[in-house]
Design a protein around this motif. Structure first.
Motif, PDB file in Angstrom:
ATOM      1  N   THR A  17      -6.817   5.014  14.941  1.00 28.33           N
ATOM      2  CA  THR A  17      -5.519   4.433  14.617  1.00 28.33           C
ATOM      3  C   THR A  17      -5.519   2.924  14.823  1.00 28.33           C
ATOM      4  N   SER A  18      -6.251   2.449  15.796  1.00 27.31           N
ATOM      5  CA  SER A  18      -6.362   1.014  16.018  1.00 27.31           C
ATOM      6  C   SER A  18      -6.993   0.322  14.803  1.00 27.31           C
ATOM      7  N   ALA A  19      -8.084   0.864  14.300  1.00 26.33           N
ATOM      8  CA  ALA A  19      -8.725   0.288  13.109  1.00 26.33           C
ATOM      9  C   ALA A  19      -7.794   0.385  11.900  1.00 26.33           C
ATOM     10  N   TRP A  20      -7.088   1.489  11.791  1.00 26.84           N
ATOM     11  CA  TRP A  20      -6.134   1.670  10.693  1.00 26.84           C
ATOM     12  C   TRP A  20      -5.053   0.592  10.734  1.00 26.84           C
ATOM     13  N   ARG A  21      -4.549   0.311  11.934  1.00 29.88           N
ATOM     14  CA  ARG A  21      -3.525  -0.734  12.062  1.00 29.88           C
ATOM     15  C   ARG A  21      -4.069  -2.088  11.608  1.00 29.88           C
ATOM     16  N   LEU A  22      -5.308  -2.373  11.960  1.00 35.42           N
ATOM     17  CA  LEU A  22      -5.900  -3.630  11.488  1.00 35.42           C
ATOM     18  C   LEU A  22      -5.974  -3.646   9.967  1.00 35.42           C
ATOM     19  N   MET A  23      -6.355  -2.524   9.403  1.00 33.54           N
ATOM     20  CA  MET A  23      -6.439  -2.440   7.948  1.00 33.54           C
ATOM     21  C   MET A  23      -5.060  -2.660   7.322  1.00 33.54           C
ATOM     22  N   MET A  24      -4.035  -2.147   7.962  1.00 37.22           N
ATOM     23  CA  MET A  24      -2.683  -2.329   7.440  1.00 37.22           C
ATOM     24  C   MET A  24      -2.238  -3.794   7.506  1.00 37.22           C
ATOM     25  N   THR A  25      -2.791  -4.556   8.433  1.00 38.84           N
ATOM     26  CA  THR A  25      -2.424  -5.976   8.520  1.00 38.84           C
ATOM     27  C   THR A  25      -3.006  -6.788   7.375  1.00 38.84           C
ATOM     28  N   LEU A  26      -3.976  -6.247   6.674  1.00 42.84           N
ATOM     29  CA  LEU A  26      -4.547  -6.962   5.528  1.00 42.84           C
ATOM     30  C   LEU A  26      -3.467  -7.337   4.522  1.00 42.84           C
ATOM     31  N   LYS A  27      -2.456  -6.494   4.414  1.00 45.38           N
ATOM     32  CA  LYS A  27      -1.354  -6.742   3.485  1.00 45.38           C
ATOM     33  C   LYS A  27      -0.625  -8.047   3.838  1.00 45.38           C
ATOM     34  N   TYR A  28      -0.521  -8.315   5.141  1.00 47.15           N
ATOM     35  CA  TYR A  28       0.230  -9.476   5.594  1.00 47.15           C
ATOM     36  C   TYR A  28      -0.654 -10.673   5.941  1.00 47.15           C
ATOM     37  N   TYR A  29      -1.848 -10.380   6.404  1.00 51.79           N
ATOM     38  CA  TYR A  29      -2.732 -11.446   6.889  1.00 51.79           C
ATOM     39  C   TYR A  29      -4.025 -11.521   6.098  1.00 51.79           C
ATOM     40  N   TYR A  30      -3.969 -11.162   4.826  1.00 49.36           N
ATOM     41  CA  TYR A  30      -5.189 -11.172   4.030  1.00 49.36           C
ATOM     42  C   TYR A  30      -5.856 -12.531   4.175  1.00 49.36           C
ATOM     43  N   GLY A  31      -7.098 -12.503   4.541  1.00 51.66           N
ATOM     44  CA  GLY A  31      -7.824 -13.743   4.743  1.00 51.66           C
ATOM     45  C   GLY A  31      -7.751 -14.241   6.183  1.00 51.66           C
ATOM     46  N   HIS A  32      -7.075 -13.490   7.078  1.00 56.82           N
ATOM     47  CA  HIS A  32      -7.014 -13.884   8.482  1.00 56.82           C
ATOM     48  C   HIS A  32      -8.434 -13.997   9.004  1.00 56.82           C
ATOM     49  N   MET A  35       0.848  -1.173   0.000  1.00 50.87           N
ATOM     50  CA  MET A  35       0.000   0.000   0.000  1.00 50.87           C
ATOM     51  C   MET A  35       0.894   1.237   0.000  1.00 50.87           C
ATOM     52  N   SER A  36       0.602   2.179  -0.866  1.00 53.07           N
ATOM     53  CA  SER A  36       1.413   3.395  -0.949  1.00 53.07           C
ATOM     54  C   SER A  36       1.200   4.271   0.286  1.00 53.07           C
ATOM     55  N   LYS A  37       2.139   5.158   0.521  1.00 52.69           N
ATOM     56  CA  LYS A  37       2.048   6.068   1.663  1.00 52.69           C
ATOM     57  C   LYS A  37       0.775   6.906   1.567  1.00 52.69           C
ATOM     58  N   ARG A  38       0.447   7.338   0.355  1.00 50.96           N
ATOM     59  CA  ARG A  38      -0.767   8.146   0.150  1.00 50.96           C
ATOM     60  C   ARG A  38      -2.018   7.345   0.521  1.00 50.96           C
ATOM     61  N   ASN A  39      -2.068   6.090   0.124  1.00 53.05           N
ATOM     62  CA  ASN A  39      -3.211   5.240   0.462  1.00 53.05           C
ATOM     63  C   ASN A  39      -3.291   4.978   1.964  1.00 53.05           C
ATOM     64  N   LYS A  40      -2.146   4.832   2.611  1.00 48.55           N
ATOM     65  CA  LYS A  40      -2.139   4.636   4.060  1.00 48.55           C
ATOM     66  C   LYS A  40      -2.711   5.858   4.777  1.00 48.55           C
ATOM     67  N   ILE A  41      -2.295   7.032   4.341  1.00 43.23           N
ATOM     68  CA  ILE A  41      -2.789   8.278   4.947  1.00 43.23           C
ATOM     69  C   ILE A  41      -4.291   8.430   4.681  1.00 43.23           C
ATOM     70  N   THR A  42      -4.703   8.157   3.462  1.00 42.78           N
ATOM     71  CA  THR A  42      -6.120   8.248   3.114  1.00 42.78           C
ATOM     72  C   THR A  42      -6.941   7.281   3.963  1.00 42.78           C
ATOM     73  N   THR A  43      -6.448   6.083   4.156  1.00 43.74           N
ATOM     74  CA  THR A  43      -7.153   5.088   4.970  1.00 43.74           C
ATOM     75  C   THR A  43      -7.289   5.568   6.407  1.00 43.74           C
ATOM     76  N   TRP A  44      -6.208   6.132   6.963  1.00 42.47           N
ATOM     77  CA  TRP A  44      -6.289   6.640   8.337  1.00 42.47           C
ATOM     78  C   TRP A  44      -7.307   7.774   8.422  1.00 42.47           C
ATOM     79  N   ILE A  45      -7.304   8.653   7.437  1.00 40.28           N
ATOM     80  CA  ILE A  45      -8.250   9.781   7.433  1.00 40.28           C
ATOM     81  C   ILE A  45      -9.680   9.259   7.396  1.00 40.28           C
ATOM     82  N   ILE A  46      -9.935   8.216   6.631  1.00 42.04           N
ATOM     83  CA  ILE A  46     -11.289   7.644   6.566  1.00 42.04           C
ATOM     84  C   ILE A  46     -11.711   7.129   7.940  1.00 42.04           C
ATOM     85  N   PHE A  47     -10.823   6.409   8.629  1.00 43.35           N
ATOM     86  CA  PHE A  47     -11.167   5.923   9.970  1.00 43.35           C
ATOM     87  C   PHE A  47     -11.343   7.084  10.941  1.00 43.35           C
ATOM     88  N   TYR A  48     -10.504   8.104  10.824  1.00 44.69           N
ATOM     89  CA  TYR A  48     -10.655   9.260  11.708  1.00 44.69           C
ATOM     90  C   TYR A  48     -11.967   9.989  11.439  1.00 44.69           C
TER      91      TYR A  48
END
Length: 163
Positions: free
Chosen positions: A64-79, A1-14
């Motif tokens: 930020t907690s929800a954002w961190r979970l979203m970031m784990t999708l990259k590593y644990y997709y399908g967890h 996930m690009s840095k821009r997408n990470k920031i956008t994702t955090w903004i959505i959760f915020y």
């Protein structure tokens, strides 16, 4: 996930938690609410100015907690626990939103107490489930659990003092 997408994702959760917090503007507590000002306060009730800074910090942690979970999708997709964690995150946010109109709007301290207990249980469940996916996401909810524990005792005390 690009840095821009990470920031956008955090903004959505915020934005989600910011919208949720708007219930406090519609149904305010403290000096802005005449009914609340007439209640008998528990001896340990904090001054009204404490709530704004505390909730600002908590909402940042919740997002930020929800954002961190979203970031784990990259590593644990399908967890298998990710859908449960997101469902619990969403449920706690909904219960958080509902509490304010019940307590302050409907002025029903008893029903508000039952909702805050449901919120507390949901937070505990989220902490347990998210711990298995991303420990920092879980840890970020611990101050929230502490605050809601205190708020639950406070809600119960208001209810008992103002029957």
């Amino acid at each position: 996930m690009s840095k821009r997408n990470k920031i956008t994702t955090w903004i959505i959760f915020y934005l989600c938690v910011t919208v949720a917090s708007s219930a406090g503007f519609v149904f305010p507590l403290g000096d802005a609410n005449e009914w609340y000002a007439t209640l008998t306060d528990p001896s340990f009730a904090p001054p009204n100015w404490v709530f704004g800074p505390v909730w600002t910090i908590l909402y940042l942690l919740i997002a930020t907690s929800a954002w961190r979970l979203m970031m784990t999708l990259k590593y644990y997709y399908g967890h298998k626990l990710l859908p449960t964690a997101f469902a619990l995150w969403s449920l706690q946010l909904a219960l958080n939103v509902i509490w304010t109109p019940i307590f302050s709007g409907a002025q029903n301290l008893e029903i508000a107490f039952y909702y805050i207990i449901a919120l507390w249980l949901t937070i505990v469940a989220y902490i347990i489930v998210s711990w298995k996916v991303d420990r920092w996401a879980s840890v970020m909810f611990m101050p929230y659990l502490i605050w809601v524990s205190f708020a639950s005792v406070l809600n119960y005390s208001y209810w008992q003092l103002n029957i």
